[in-house]
Design an enzyme around this catalytic site. Structure first.
Site, mmCIF file in Angstrom:
data_model
loop_
_atom_site.group_PDB
_atom_site.id
_atom_site.type_symbol
_atom_site.label_atom_id
_atom_site.label_comp_id
_atom_site.label_asym_id
_atom_site.label_seq_id
_atom_site.Cartn_x
_atom_site.Cartn_y
_atom_site.Cartn_z
ATOM 1 N N LYS A 102 0.855 -1.194 0.000
ATOM 2 C CA LYS A 102 0.000 0.000 0.000
ATOM 3 C C LYS A 102 0.888 1.241 0.000
ATOM 4 O O LYS A 102 1.886 1.292 0.740
ATOM 5 C CB LYS A 102 -0.891 -0.039 1.246
ATOM 6 N N SER A 177 -9.575 1.677 3.047
ATOM 7 C CA SER A 177 -8.751 2.429 2.124
ATOM 8 C C SER A 177 -7.728 1.590 1.354
ATOM 9 O O SER A 177 -7.254 2.016 0.303
ATOM 10 C CB SER A 177 -8.012 3.530 2.884
ATOM 11 N N SER A 201 -9.515 -0.575 7.307
ATOM 12 C CA SER A 201 -8.943 -0.436 5.964
ATOM 13 C C SER A 201 -8.193 -1.652 5.453
ATOM 14 O O SER A 201 -7.830 -1.681 4.282
ATOM 15 C CB SER A 201 -8.030 0.779 5.891
#
Ligand code: GLN
Length: 510
Positions: A102, A177, A201
């Site tokens: 990420k 996210s 997330s």
């Protein structure tokens, strides 16, 4: 063979798969444990595993858009080094395993953007500790994966660059996210992904994309080099294709770090397959509070069936009460923006990333932040600044901290009588792209079942437990602090008894 992606007419998911995993059956459907066996037996090389993933990215990522930046050169160099290491007989569990990071994790060999214009092109001078440990283990870095800007969102639509699409239905969001790494693992564009979870997330996108996601106990994985959102809630954790793989990634990444004073010096739980066979003697808490209005019937049916599945494996179901659950969402939306407003003060155009020059220093700050941050990030900074301002601090921020203690106390009490808690990961399956962007409150509701774990610091595991309308449904298991071992045990036993994790979206390329 029954197709579990097709629900039966009464909304109850059909039986789990009994035949082959999916039409697509190649190196990009492997688990890390499966790839390890092939690599150690010299049946495939790390270069071949890496090239298969780069080819898959080339074939599907123009539609999935999981990656902000693909680092093919880095990955190829690491793959050759991994093969040399394997040849020397020095392989670690993740040597040669391709991962997606990420883009809130600092890396030295690629830009780190947090999917924000304010950091576009920024290059960190150091690796995050989690990244450094994976690098030392010989993992392969395929690239930096998409996220909501500064990890603020539940759909990856807040990325300043582009939204990511759900591999099971490209018209839907992958969750957020950490939608990038979740979609990458689901679509065969990485064997594992690394994300961050401040209120869901990792778990929510894992659920929306039909993969395994773990939010470790607060303090289990170093946050050093993770771009901070809400420092008292953030944790780094894995996305994988099996529970065993989640334990493998944790083994490489977790543990005390002198660079993060909130990490604890406790042994990292090992995965012990021999102890995971059945669930006799395990007490599973089921809380009435985890059924909410607006919950999708297909989700409820799949989760209820999963809980019955735990009982069938020998677990004892115990009704419990977590009465402060309903306050978790409002408490989060005071606490997290307050911390974010402080953490994001450092992005001023002087020290990091992009600068938009003004006539005065103040104007430079204002223009840099005004143009660099997207609307959701600005909303959070304003909410947080308001909650911390004098006159409101006691009424909002301090009050939220008190409620947070009550939420934690609910769990402390529950874990006096149960080993794990089973509940849904999210109230719905993945929603359509654009469906919630005009209604922040609806977007925030996607995290209603995942927030309490962050508010109380406990670990949470999301794992596939069926389908509703063709989209994956996810079971969430919660345990007491630092008891990830129970999550692995219960999660693995359930997973192996059902086989939902063996389904892969084929994206029309089977
Ligand atoms: N939906 C949450 C938010 O927008 C996700 C936060 C997270 O876990 N990073 O704050």
């Amino acid at each position: 063979m029954t197709d579990p992606t097709t629900p039966s007419s009464h909304g109850v998911p059909a039986a789990p798969p009994t035949g082959p995993a999916s039409g697509r059956d190649d190196l990009t459907t492997l688990t890390a444990a499966g790839a390890r066996r092939l690599l150690d037996a010299r049946e495939v090389s790390a270069v071949e595993v890496t090239e298969a993933h780069l080819a898959r990215i080339a074939a599907v990522d123009d539609r999935v858009r999981a990656y902000i930046e693909v680092t093919a050169g880095v990955a190829r160099g690491q793959a050759e080094a991994a093969d040399a290491r394997i040849a020397r007989g020095e392989a670690a569990p993740l040597t040669g395993i391709p991962v997606a990071l990420k883009d809130v994790l600092c890396t030295t060999d690629a830009p780190t953007t947090a999917a924000s214009r304010i950091l576009a092109g920024y290059r960190s001078p150091y690796d995050a500790t989690a990244v450094a440990r994976l690098r030392a283990a010989g993992a392969i870095f395929l690239g930096k994966a998409n996220t909501d800007e500064f990890a603020m969102g539940s759909s990856t639509e807040n990325s300043a660059f582009f939204p990511t699409h759900n591999p099971w239905d490209l018209g839907r969001v992958p969750g957020g996210s950490s939608g990038g790494p979740a979609a990458a693992v689901a679509a065969g564009e990485a064997i594992a992904g690394i994300g961050s979870d401040t209120s869901g997330s990792i778990r929510q996108p894992a659920g929306f994309c039909g993969v395994v996601g773990l939010k470790p106990t607060y303090g289990r994985v170093s946050r050093y080099g993770l771009i901070a959102f809400a420092s008292s809630l953030d944790q780094v954790g894995p996305f994988t294709r099996s529970v065993e793989d989640a334990a493998l990634v944790m083994g490489a990444m977790a543990g005390h770090d002198p660079l993060d004073a909130t990490t604890v010096d406790l042994p990292v739980p090992q995965f012990r397959p021999e102890a995971e066979a059945d669930l006799r003697g395990v007490r599973v808490g089921v809380a009435a509070e985890y059924t909410v209005e607006g919950m999708e019937p297909g989700v409820k049916a799949a989760v209820d069936a999963a809980i019955a599945g735990l009982e069938a494996l020998g677990a004892e179901l115990v009704p419990i009460s977590l009465p402060h659950t309903e306050y978790a969402l409002p408490t989060y939306y005071i606490t997290a923006p307050a911390e974010a407003s402080a953490n994001l003060a450092r992005f001023d155009g002087i020290r990091f990333g992009n600068v938009v020059e003004g006539a005065t220093l103040r104007e430079t700050y204002e223009r840099t932040r005004g143009e660099g941050f997207g609307p959701e990030v600005k909303r959070r900074i304003m909410l947080g600044t308001y909650a911390l301002s004098s006159g409101y601090y006691d009424a909002y921020y301090v009050k939220a901290q008190k409620v947070r203690t009550l939420i934690k106390r609910d769990f402390d009490l529950a874990f006096e009588t149960v080993d794990v808690i089973a509940c849904p990961t999210s109230p719905t399956v993945a929603f359509g792209i654009g469906a919630r962007t005009d209604d922040p409150y609806q977007m925030y509701l996607a995290d209603v079942f995942t927030i309490p774990a962050n508010m109380s610091g406990i670990p949470g595991l999301a794992l596939p437990c069926g389908f509703s309308g063709g989209m994956p449904v996810s079971l969430q298991l919660l345990a007491k602090p630092f008891d990830e071992a129970s999550l692995f045990r219960v999660g693995h036993a359930y997973e192996q008894s059902q086989g939902w994790h063996l389904r892969h979206p084929d994206l029309g390329l089977a």
